[in-house]
Design a protein around this motif. Structure first.
Motif, PDB file in Angstrom:
ATOM      1  N   LEU A  12     -16.410 -37.719  46.814  1.00 50.02           N
ATOM      2  CA  LEU A  12     -16.135 -37.764  45.373  1.00 50.02           C
ATOM      3  C   LEU A  12     -15.064 -36.745  45.003  1.00 50.02           C
ATOM      4  O   LEU A  12     -14.107 -37.053  44.278  1.00 50.02           O
ATOM      5  CB  LEU A  12     -17.427 -37.493  44.599  1.00 50.02           C
ATOM      6  N   GLN A  13     -15.210 -35.524  45.513  1.00 54.69           N
ATOM      7  CA  GLN A  13     -14.235 -34.477  45.216  1.00 54.69           C
ATOM      8  C   GLN A  13     -12.852 -34.838  45.743  1.00 54.69           C
ATOM      9  O   GLN A  13     -11.842 -34.605  45.077  1.00 54.69           O
ATOM     10  CB  GLN A  13     -14.688 -33.155  45.833  1.00 54.69           C
ATOM     11  N   GLU A  15     -11.592 -37.859  46.264  1.00 53.64           N
ATOM     12  CA  GLU A  15     -11.025 -38.934  45.452  1.00 53.64           C
ATOM     13  C   GLU A  15     -10.532 -38.395  44.108  1.00 53.64           C
ATOM     14  O   GLU A  15      -9.474 -38.787  43.612  1.00 53.64           O
ATOM     15  CB  GLU A  15     -12.076 -40.027  45.231  1.00 53.64           C
ATOM     16  N   LEU A  16     -11.306 -37.481  43.531  1.00 51.17           N
ATOM     17  CA  LEU A  16     -10.919 -36.910  42.238  1.00 51.17           C
ATOM     18  C   LEU A  16      -9.655 -36.074  42.372  1.00 51.17           C
ATOM     19  O   LEU A  16      -8.763 -36.128  41.515  1.00 51.17           O
ATOM     20  CB  LEU A  16     -12.064 -36.068  41.682  1.00 51.17           C
ATOM     21  N   LYS A  57      -8.301 -45.454  41.656  1.00 53.73           N
ATOM     22  CA  LYS A  57      -9.096 -44.260  41.926  1.00 53.73           C
ATOM     23  C   LYS A  57     -10.253 -44.136  40.944  1.00 53.73           C
ATOM     24  O   LYS A  57     -11.367 -43.736  41.315  1.00 53.73           O
ATOM     25  CB  LYS A  57      -8.221 -43.007  41.848  1.00 53.73           C
ATOM     26  N   GLU A  58      -9.993 -44.479  39.686  1.00 48.65           N
ATOM     27  CA  GLU A  58     -11.060 -44.422  38.680  1.00 48.65           C
ATOM     28  C   GLU A  58     -12.230 -45.309  39.094  1.00 48.65           C
ATOM     29  O   GLU A  58     -13.389 -44.891  39.053  1.00 48.65           O
ATOM     30  CB  GLU A  58     -10.523 -44.849  37.314  1.00 48.65           C
ATOM     31  N   ILE A  61     -14.107 -43.783  42.135  1.00 52.05           N
ATOM     32  CA  ILE A  61     -14.933 -42.620  41.781  1.00 52.05           C
ATOM     33  C   ILE A  61     -16.167 -43.053  41.005  1.00 52.05           C
ATOM     34  O   ILE A  61     -17.263 -42.508  41.202  1.00 52.05           O
ATOM     35  CB  ILE A  61     -14.092 -41.599  40.991  1.00 52.05           C
ATOM     36  N   SER A  65     -19.909 -42.240  42.266  1.00 50.06           N
ATOM     37  CA  SER A  65     -20.789 -41.517  41.353  1.00 50.06           C
ATOM     38  C   SER A  65     -22.093 -42.267  41.130  1.00 50.06           C
ATOM     39  O   SER A  65     -23.188 -41.670  41.151  1.00 50.06           O
ATOM     40  CB  SER A  65     -20.085 -41.279  40.016  1.00 50.06           C
ATOM     41  N   ALA A  85     -17.715 -35.471  36.630  1.00 51.52           N
ATOM     42  CA  ALA A  85     -16.666 -36.247  37.299  1.00 51.52           C
ATOM     43  C   ALA A  85     -16.461 -37.591  36.608  1.00 51.52           C
ATOM     44  O   ALA A  85     -15.318 -38.042  36.422  1.00 51.52           O
ATOM     45  CB  ALA A  85     -17.027 -36.463  38.770  1.00 51.52           C
ATOM     46  N   ILE A  89     -12.725 -38.615  34.896  1.00 52.32           N
ATOM     47  CA  ILE A  89     -11.832 -39.708  35.302  1.00 52.32           C
ATOM     48  C   ILE A  89     -11.362 -40.525  34.104  1.00 52.32           C
ATOM     49  O   ILE A  89     -10.285 -41.125  34.154  1.00 52.32           O
ATOM     50  CB  ILE A  89     -12.492 -40.622  36.361  1.00 52.32           C
TER      51      ILE A  89
END
Length: 228
Positions: A12-13, A15-16, A57-58, A61, A65, A85, A89
């Motif tokens: 997750l991190q 990708e963010l 990407k949104e 994520i 999540s 997160a 996004i």
């Protein structure tokens, strides 16, 4: 089970962070559109492609999540991190949209010369820094950096007001047409909005670390209770 959770949280991190880097690149490309008329259409199209990547990407994520929330059992601090997160996004996606809006003005509007003599390019550079620091604060769990981003929005607002004043002075009328001035004002407003989104991200980072989220001058805990 916990190892799998940590692995997914690391993903997750990652990708963010990549989403934030795409936003930074899109803003920097708008800066290049302002300072040079070369390859303007090509650069504008590249920003469109970046927006597509940001949207992708949104979605990625969001999926990660939800997997973390539904398949794992996050403790309170992890739950705040995941929910932050998901909020962040949305702001990053809007930053991508606004970079695209700036590119559209530069591609189809009246600004056919490099922009000089007003601080719009400085606004572009400043917003890149805000976005970079806001995402870095999340990844590194850096509360001080998150608060630096939150506080720096006031400086960007001052820059916007300076640009607005400069564009209404007689010297601007000698350099730019009325249509160009209107387009430049709109672009400056988009940068100011990008700063607002970076500030929002900083506030969600603060929430993820403290459990308290600001709403203007007020702050609320995770249960929505006013705290100060």
């Amino acid at each position: 089970m916990r190892d799998r959770f940590v692995e997914k949280l690391d993903q997750l991190q990652k990708e963010l962070l990549e989403m934030g880097m795409l936003c930074e690149e899109a803003i920097m490309k708008t800066y290049r559109l302002l300072v040079s008329t070369e390859n303007r259409e090509e650069n504008a199209e590249e920003i469109d492609h970046l927006e597509d990547e940001i949207d992708g990407k949104e979605q990625s994520i969001e999926t990660i999540s939800l997997q973390l929330l539904l398949r794992q059992q996050p403790v309170a601090s992890d739950l705040r991190r995941i929910s932050a997160a998901m909020k962040m996004i949305t702001d990053l996606e809007r930053i991508g949209d606004q970079a695209t809006d700036i590119a559209e003005i530069m591609k189809t509007g009246s600004i056919d010369v490099p922009v000089e003599g007003v601080a719009i390019t400085q606004m572009a550079e400043f917003t890149v820094g805000m976005v970079n620091k806001s995402v870095e604060a999340y990844v590194n769990r850096d509360l001080e950096l998150a608060r630096e981003v939150i506080d720096s929005d006031d400086r960007l607002d001052t820059m916007f007001n300076d640009v607005r004043r400069a564009l209404t002075e007689p010297a601007a009328a000698e350099k730019f047409s009325n249509d160009q001035i209107l387009d430049l004002l709109m672009i400056a407003k988009y940068y100011e909005r990008i700063g607002d989104h970076a500030q929002n991200i900083g506030e969600w980072v603060e929430f993820s670390l403290t459990g308290v989220h600001r709403q203007g001058k007020k702050a609320y805990n995770v249960f929505g209770v006013y705290t100060k």
